[in-house]
Design an enzyme around this catalytic site. Sequence first.
Site, mmCIF file in Angstrom:
data_model
loop_
_atom_site.group_PDB
_atom_site.id
_atom_site.type_symbol
_atom_site.label_atom_id
_atom_site.label_comp_id
_atom_site.label_asym_id
_atom_site.label_seq_id
_atom_site.Cartn_x
_atom_site.Cartn_y
_atom_site.Cartn_z
ATOM 1 C CE LYS A 270 -1.778 -6.973 4.547
ATOM 2 N NZ LYS A 270 -1.125 -5.801 3.894
ATOM 3 C CB VAL B 67 -2.576 -5.630 7.955
ATOM 4 C CG1 VAL B 67 -1.613 -4.572 7.411
ATOM 5 C CG2 VAL B 67 -1.917 -6.410 9.087
ATOM 6 C CB THR C 204 -0.953 -0.015 1.211
ATOM 7 O OG1 THR C 204 -1.730 -1.213 1.172
ATOM 8 C CG2 THR C 204 -1.889 1.176 1.201
ATOM 9 C CE1 TYR D 42 -0.241 -9.118 2.380
ATOM 10 C CE2 TYR D 42 1.554 -7.649 1.753
ATOM 11 C CZ TYR D 42 0.232 -8.021 1.664
ATOM 12 O OH TYR D 42 -0.623 -7.308 0.867
#
Length: 289
Positions: free
Chosen positions: A164, A206, A47, A135
Amino acid sequence: MIDLGRLVTAMVTPFDAQLNVDKKKAEELVEHLIANGSTALVVGGTTGESPTLTGQEKVDLYRHVVEIVGGRIPVIAGTGSNNTAASIELTQKAVECGVDGIMLVVPYYNKPSQEGLYQHFKTIAQTTKLPVMLYNIPGRSVINMKAETTIRLANDVENIIAIKEASDDLSQMAEIIERTADDFVLYTGDDKMTLPCMSIGGKGVVSVASHVIGKEMAEMIEAFVDGDIVKASQLHRQLLPIFEGLFIAANPTPVKAALALKGIDVGGVRLPLVELTEKERDYVKGLFK
């Protein structure tokens, strides 16, 4: 080792008009996120447009956000890549910046085996004492890190303390939660999965949407934790169009546009991402009426 809370924000990277990292805007954004319920920040993740940030830009951003936060909430540095050696080097630099943990994404493009994933994450994690969040994001990395691999890592590597999990596979999430120690925590990486994930024992999310509806998400999470399932479910349904609408185009383009609509200027996006079309911008604007 560390409590990241339940509403972790994957922070966008603010840019100026020339698309350079804007430290002043970063300060304003961090204060906004803390004030609106973020319990930890991930800096330099997807992001945050990590693919188009230079290594030095990432390091400078880690250091700057750590300074702004001043210990109020944990700061997690996104140091993962598809290059194990490069991730180790960036992790060491992040340590020097004073971050509270690191996040390591499943390697993209080179498609390692499950054993390759295990060795990649274990090798990086063993070079630092910082807590590590894995992740898993099959939609971007092409491959899915299977529950068995995550469980091995959680059980074998002491400082791997969280994942995540952005596979949207509740069965996979449940298996990870069931077969890891209670102090290993699972977050969803998809805003719309926050409540379903927590309902099977996940810690939280998250988040991307927390940039613009942080207080509402915090209220939903608090209602669930307090046992008010009716209220939590109602809030989930109300927020669902925003959760989904912020992915009308490649992340983080829509959420940056949404922030601008809220009066928080974080600039544009770097190529190969492009700005929203007029139709897409109108759609995002309509989410908040």
